[in-house]
Scaffold this motif. Structure first.
Motif, PDB file in Angstrom:
ATOM      1  N   LYS A 114     -37.498 -17.270   6.396  1.00 12.32           N
ATOM      2  CA  LYS A 114     -38.950 -16.800   7.277  1.00 12.32           C
ATOM      3  C   LYS A 114     -37.441 -16.798   7.960  1.00 12.32           C
ATOM      4  CE  LYS A 114     -38.150 -21.995   8.623  1.00 12.32           C
ATOM      5  NZ  LYS A 114     -39.187 -23.479   8.045  1.00 12.32           N
ATOM      6  N   ASN A 115     -37.959 -15.972   9.835  1.00 17.15           N
ATOM      7  CA  ASN A 115     -37.141 -15.899  10.532  1.00 17.15           C
ATOM      8  C   ASN A 115     -38.709 -15.667  11.665  1.00 17.15           C
ATOM      9  OD1 ASN A 115     -38.858 -13.361  11.140  1.00 17.15           O
ATOM     10  ND2 ASN A 115     -37.395 -12.345   9.189  1.00 17.15           N
ATOM     11  N   ILE A 116     -37.439 -15.378  12.766  1.00 15.48           N
ATOM     12  CA  ILE A 116     -38.179 -15.828  14.698  1.00 15.48           C
ATOM     13  C   ILE A 116     -39.675 -15.103  14.226  1.00 15.48           C
ATOM     14  CG2 ILE A 116     -37.600 -13.466  15.536  1.00 15.48           C
ATOM     15  CD1 ILE A 116     -37.065 -15.430  17.997  1.00 15.48           C
ATOM     16  N   ASN A 117     -39.987 -14.100  13.485  1.00 12.60           N
ATOM     17  CA  ASN A 117     -41.694 -13.648  13.525  1.00 12.60           C
ATOM     18  C   ASN A 117     -41.662 -13.738  12.584  1.00 12.60           C
ATOM     19  OD1 ASN A 117     -40.908 -12.103  15.768  1.00 12.60           O
ATOM     20  ND2 ASN A 117     -39.575 -10.711  15.362  1.00 12.60           N
ATOM     21  N   SER A 118     -41.421 -14.027  11.040  1.00  9.37           N
ATOM     22  CA  SER A 118     -41.962 -13.740   9.767  1.00  9.37           C
ATOM     23  C   SER A 118     -41.957 -15.195   8.680  1.00  9.37           C
ATOM     24  CB  SER A 118     -41.814 -12.496   9.180  1.00  9.37           C
ATOM     25  OG  SER A 118     -40.316 -12.547   9.637  1.00  9.37           O
ATOM     26  N   TRP A 119     -42.466 -15.272   7.890  1.00 14.66           N
ATOM     27  CA  TRP A 119     -42.269 -16.448   7.065  1.00 14.66           C
ATOM     28  C   TRP A 119     -43.121 -15.703   5.780  1.00 14.66           C
ATOM     29  CZ3 TRP A 119     -44.555 -18.523   2.630  1.00 14.66           C
ATOM     30  CH2 TRP A 119     -45.147 -19.906   2.467  1.00 14.66           C
ATOM     31  N   LEU A 120     -42.106 -15.601   4.812  1.00 13.91           N
ATOM     32  CA  LEU A 120     -41.938 -15.014   3.263  1.00 13.91           C
ATOM     33  C   LEU A 120     -41.966 -16.194   1.977  1.00 13.91           C
ATOM     34  CD1 LEU A 120     -43.021 -12.291   1.476  1.00 13.91           C
ATOM     35  CD2 LEU A 120     -40.091 -12.280   1.481  1.00 13.91           C
ATOM     36  N   GLY A 121     -43.565 -16.681   1.461  1.00 10.76           N
ATOM     37  CA  GLY A 121     -43.077 -17.190   0.459  1.00 10.76           C
ATOM     38  C   GLY A 121     -43.300 -16.261  -0.939  1.00 10.76           C
ATOM     39  N   VAL A 122     -42.462 -16.544  -1.945  1.00 11.04           N
ATOM     40  CA  VAL A 122     -42.554 -15.754  -3.315  1.00 11.04           C
ATOM     41  C   VAL A 122     -42.664 -16.326  -4.122  1.00 11.04           C
ATOM     42  CG1 VAL A 122     -41.476 -13.974  -4.965  1.00 11.04           C
ATOM     43  CG2 VAL A 122     -41.201 -13.289  -2.507  1.00 11.04           C
ATOM     44  N   GLU A 144     -47.230 -14.435  -0.027  1.00  7.24           N
ATOM     45  CA  GLU A 144     -47.392 -14.824   0.819  1.00  7.24           C
ATOM     46  C   GLU A 144     -46.677 -13.759   2.395  1.00  7.24           C
ATOM     47  OE1 GLU A 144     -51.295 -17.916  -0.154  1.00  7.24           O
ATOM     48  OE2 GLU A 144     -49.298 -18.212   1.385  1.00  7.24           O
ATOM     49  N   LEU A 145     -47.688 -13.625   3.063  1.00  6.80           N
ATOM     50  CA  LEU A 145     -47.021 -13.210   4.030  1.00  6.80           C
ATOM     51  C   LEU A 145     -47.473 -12.931   5.366  1.00  6.80           C
ATOM     52  CD1 LEU A 145     -44.444 -11.440   5.610  1.00  6.80           C
ATOM     53  CD2 LEU A 145     -45.624  -9.355   4.849  1.00  6.80           C
ATOM     54  N   ILE A 153     -51.349 -11.256   4.008  1.00  3.15           N
ATOM     55  CA  ILE A 153     -51.177 -11.293   2.764  1.00  3.15           C
ATOM     56  C   ILE A 153     -51.025 -12.375   2.228  1.00  3.15           C
ATOM     57  CG2 ILE A 153     -50.381 -11.133   0.658  1.00  3.15           C
ATOM     58  CD1 ILE A 153     -50.716  -8.591   2.163  1.00  3.15           C
ATOM     59  N   VAL A 154     -52.508 -13.435   1.515  1.00  2.00           N
ATOM     60  CA  VAL A 154     -53.034 -14.515   0.861  1.00  2.00           C
ATOM     61  C   VAL A 154     -52.642 -14.392  -0.741  1.00  2.00           C
ATOM     62  CG1 VAL A 154     -52.973 -14.955   3.864  1.00  2.00           C
ATOM     63  CG2 VAL A 154     -54.786 -14.499   1.633  1.00  2.00           C
ATOM     64  N   ASP A 155     -52.330 -15.585  -0.995  1.00  2.00           N
ATOM     65  CA  ASP A 155     -52.831 -16.232  -1.940  1.00  2.00           C
ATOM     66  C   ASP A 155     -53.993 -16.766  -2.581  1.00  2.00           C
ATOM     67  OD1 ASP A 155     -52.967 -18.138  -5.126  1.00  2.00           O
ATOM     68  OD2 ASP A 155     -51.267 -16.830  -5.291  1.00  2.00           O
ATOM     69  N   GLY A 156     -55.165 -16.291  -3.461  1.00  2.00           N
ATOM     70  CA  GLY A 156     -56.545 -16.778  -3.225  1.00  2.00           C
ATOM     71  C   GLY A 156     -57.013 -17.837  -3.906  1.00  2.00           C
ATOM     72  N   GLY A 157     -55.858 -18.505  -4.821  1.00  2.00           N
ATOM     73  CA  GLY A 157     -56.223 -20.036  -5.081  1.00  2.00           C
ATOM     74  C   GLY A 157     -57.145 -19.391  -5.799  1.00  2.00           C
ATOM     75  N   CYS A 158     -57.554 -20.818  -6.295  1.00  2.00           N
ATOM     76  CA  CYS A 158     -59.077 -20.601  -7.152  1.00  2.00           C
ATOM     77  C   CYS A 158     -60.648 -21.412  -6.941  1.00  2.00           C
ATOM     78  CB  CYS A 158     -59.408 -21.346  -8.537  1.00  2.00           C
ATOM     79  SG  CYS A 158     -59.986 -21.190  -9.774  1.00  2.00           S
ATOM     80  N   PRO A 159     -61.570 -21.273  -6.032  1.00  2.00           N
ATOM     81  CA  PRO A 159     -62.483 -21.797  -5.832  1.00  2.00           C
ATOM     82  C   PRO A 159     -63.515 -22.872  -7.440  1.00  2.00           C
ATOM     83  CG  PRO A 159     -62.989 -19.911  -5.200  1.00  2.00           C
ATOM     84  CD  PRO A 159     -61.704 -19.969  -5.748  1.00  2.00           C
ATOM     85  N   TYR A 160     -63.250 -22.043  -8.312  1.00  2.00           N
ATOM     86  CA  TYR A 160     -64.114 -22.158  -9.659  1.00  2.00           C
ATOM     87  C   TYR A 160     -63.165 -23.067 -10.442  1.00  2.00           C
ATOM     88  CZ  TYR A 160     -66.548 -19.083  -6.785  1.00  2.00           C
ATOM     89  OH  TYR A 160     -67.567 -18.423  -5.947  1.00  2.00           O
ATOM     90  N   LEU A 257     -55.262  -9.578   1.146  1.00  2.00           N
ATOM     91  CA  LEU A 257     -55.559  -9.907   2.895  1.00  2.00           C
ATOM     92  C   LEU A 257     -55.950 -11.187   2.321  1.00  2.00           C
ATOM     93  CD1 LEU A 257     -56.198  -6.131   4.099  1.00  2.00           C
ATOM     94  CD2 LEU A 257     -53.802  -7.229   3.090  1.00  2.00           C
ATOM     95  N   ALA A 258     -55.855 -11.774   3.927  1.00  2.00           N
ATOM     96  CA  ALA A 258     -55.995 -12.919   5.180  1.00  2.00           C
ATOM     97  C   ALA A 258     -57.346 -12.462   5.120  1.00  2.00           C
ATOM     98  CB  ALA A 258     -55.579 -14.130   6.079  1.00  2.00           C
ATOM     99  N   GLU A 259     -58.766 -13.531   5.516  1.00  2.00           N
ATOM    100  CA  GLU A 259     -60.077 -13.062   6.661  1.00  2.00           C
ATOM    101  C   GLU A 259     -59.301 -12.438   7.800  1.00  2.00           C
ATOM    102  OE1 GLU A 259     -62.356 -16.614   5.985  1.00  2.00           O
ATOM    103  OE2 GLU A 259     -60.983 -17.561   6.180  1.00  2.00           O
ATOM    104  N   ASN A 260     -60.414 -11.803   8.233  1.00  2.24           N
ATOM    105  CA  ASN A 260     -60.779 -10.969   9.173  1.00  2.24           C
ATOM    106  C   ASN A 260     -59.414  -9.913   9.804  1.00  2.24           C
ATOM    107  OD1 ASN A 260     -63.050 -13.220   9.064  1.00  2.24           O
ATOM    108  ND2 ASN A 260     -62.056 -14.303  10.295  1.00  2.24           N
ATOM    109  N   LEU A 261     -59.243  -9.305   8.534  1.00  2.00           N
ATOM    110  CA  LEU A 261     -58.028  -8.199   9.645  1.00  2.00           C
ATOM    111  C   LEU A 261     -59.265  -6.875   9.518  1.00  2.00           C
ATOM    112  CD1 LEU A 261     -54.904  -8.689   7.441  1.00  2.00           C
ATOM    113  CD2 LEU A 261     -55.820  -9.838   9.365  1.00  2.00           C
ATOM    114  N   SER A 262     -59.067  -6.466  10.822  1.00  2.00           N
ATOM    115  CA  SER A 262     -59.407  -5.108  10.886  1.00  2.00           C
ATOM    116  C   SER A 262     -58.125  -3.710   9.988  1.00  2.00           C
ATOM    117  CB  SER A 262     -60.027  -4.560  11.910  1.00  2.00           C
ATOM    118  OG  SER A 262     -58.539  -4.438  12.564  1.00  2.00           O
TER     119      SER A 262
END
Length: 330
Positions: A114-122, A144-145, A153-160, A257-262
């Protein structure tokens, strides 16, 4: 003390690990299954989302008299008052640096920068349960970003789980994650039918390291040829390089992608440029991907806990060779 000191040290390390996975928006880095399981939520007014775990982190810090750690936790939850502070003298020491911009758990296959503007998980982890992968996904080299406090950028997990076997398998497939997928091949194979819903036998030999230049380098051999991915995070951009030499198979780069992005995109020579906009911030995020063809937008994969699917989109490209570079700029 009621229990051996090793117990309290392990509890503190669990809290540290959860802290390291927490993004600027308070959500944790999601990977593998998510059945909404958390430490008991005693203060339900706050932090209702199953992706928020700060109530656990703060309660442990308070309980174990970790004042500096406690003050680092951004949470309105007051349930730490229920647990109180530990009775008796205890001197727990760890090498955890709260001000670090890097957290690396090599045995677990998780890298955070991470830095002042962003967070990255691999993520490039071995499958759990002695390699059986009961709750693992085919998410090797996914990420994820979060930029300016917003997820992109997100991971979907698993709702089922067992209620929808076909959907469960789709959510844990390679094609559901922000990595390179190969048509007709999974990174690790599962057994069809009910007995295979909680098995993902590891065979792809996942590896991850951080080199002297702070580059995250991960690889796996799940496609018969090694896929290597490099991540370089800077204050105003993220560069991802993919190396996968397969001549005949179709290789697809996906970004969930995350929700609600254009989203807008255009083609420039052999490159594709996407522009992502969140309604929460003014900044435009540009994604340029080299050596790809056939860009498409399609339905993505996103869940916020058990039986709680969300609507999102995924951007997808076909690699035209053995190398591609993706640059996220902001």
């Amino acid at each position: 003390l009621l229990l051996p000191e090793d117990f309290y040290l392990k509890l503190l390390k669990m809290s540290h690990f959860t802290y390291s996975l927490t993004k600027p928006n308070g959500n944790i880095f999601q990977f593998g299954d998510n059945d909404s399981g958390r430490a008991h939520v005693l203060d339900p007014i706050n932090e209702n989302s199953p992706l928020k775990h700060s109530h656990f982190i703060k309660s442990v810090a308070f309980f174990l008299n970790q004042k500096k750690f406690f003050n680092k936790i951004n949470s309105n939850s007051k349930e730490y008052l229920f647990y109180g502070e530990i009775n008796g003298k205890i001197n727990l020491k760890t090498d955890f640096d709260f001000n670090s911009n890097n957290f690396f758990f090599q045995e677990s296959g998780v890298a955070i920068q991470k830095n002042i503007n962003s967070w990255l998980g691999v993520i490039c982890m071995p499958n759990g349960k002695n390699g059986n992968g009961g709750h693992n996904h085919n998410d090797k080299l996914s990420f994820e970003l979060n930029i300016f406090g917003q997820d992109f950028i997100v991971d979907g997990g698993c709702p089922y789980y067992t209620n929808f076997p076909v959907l469960r398998n789709s959510f844990r497939s390679t094609h559901a994650h922000s990595t390179v997928a190969v048509e007709g091949i999974e990174q690790d194979k599962w057994v069809d039918g009910p007995s295979g819903l909680f098995k993902l036998i590891e065979r792809c030999n996942p590896k991850i390291e951080i080199d002297k230049n702070n580059t995250i380098i991960g690889s796996h051999s799940g496609y018969g040829s090694i896929h290597t991915r490099k991540f370089n995070l800077y204050e105003n951009k993220l560069i991802i390089e993919d190396f996968l030499d397969l001549k005949d198979e179709k290789k697809i780069i996906n970004f969930n992608l995350a929700e609600n992005l254009s989203i807008d995109y255009f083609i420039k020579d052999s490159n594709v440029i996407f522009e992502l906009k969140s309604p929460e911030i003014d900044n435009l995020i540009e994604v340029e991907v080299t050596n790809v063809t056939n860009p498409i937008l399609k339905k993505g994969f996103l869940g916020e806990g058990y039986n709680n699917p969300k609507e999102n989109l995924m951007i997808s490209f076909e690699m035209s060779g053995g190398y591609s570079k993706s640059t996220f700029s902001w």
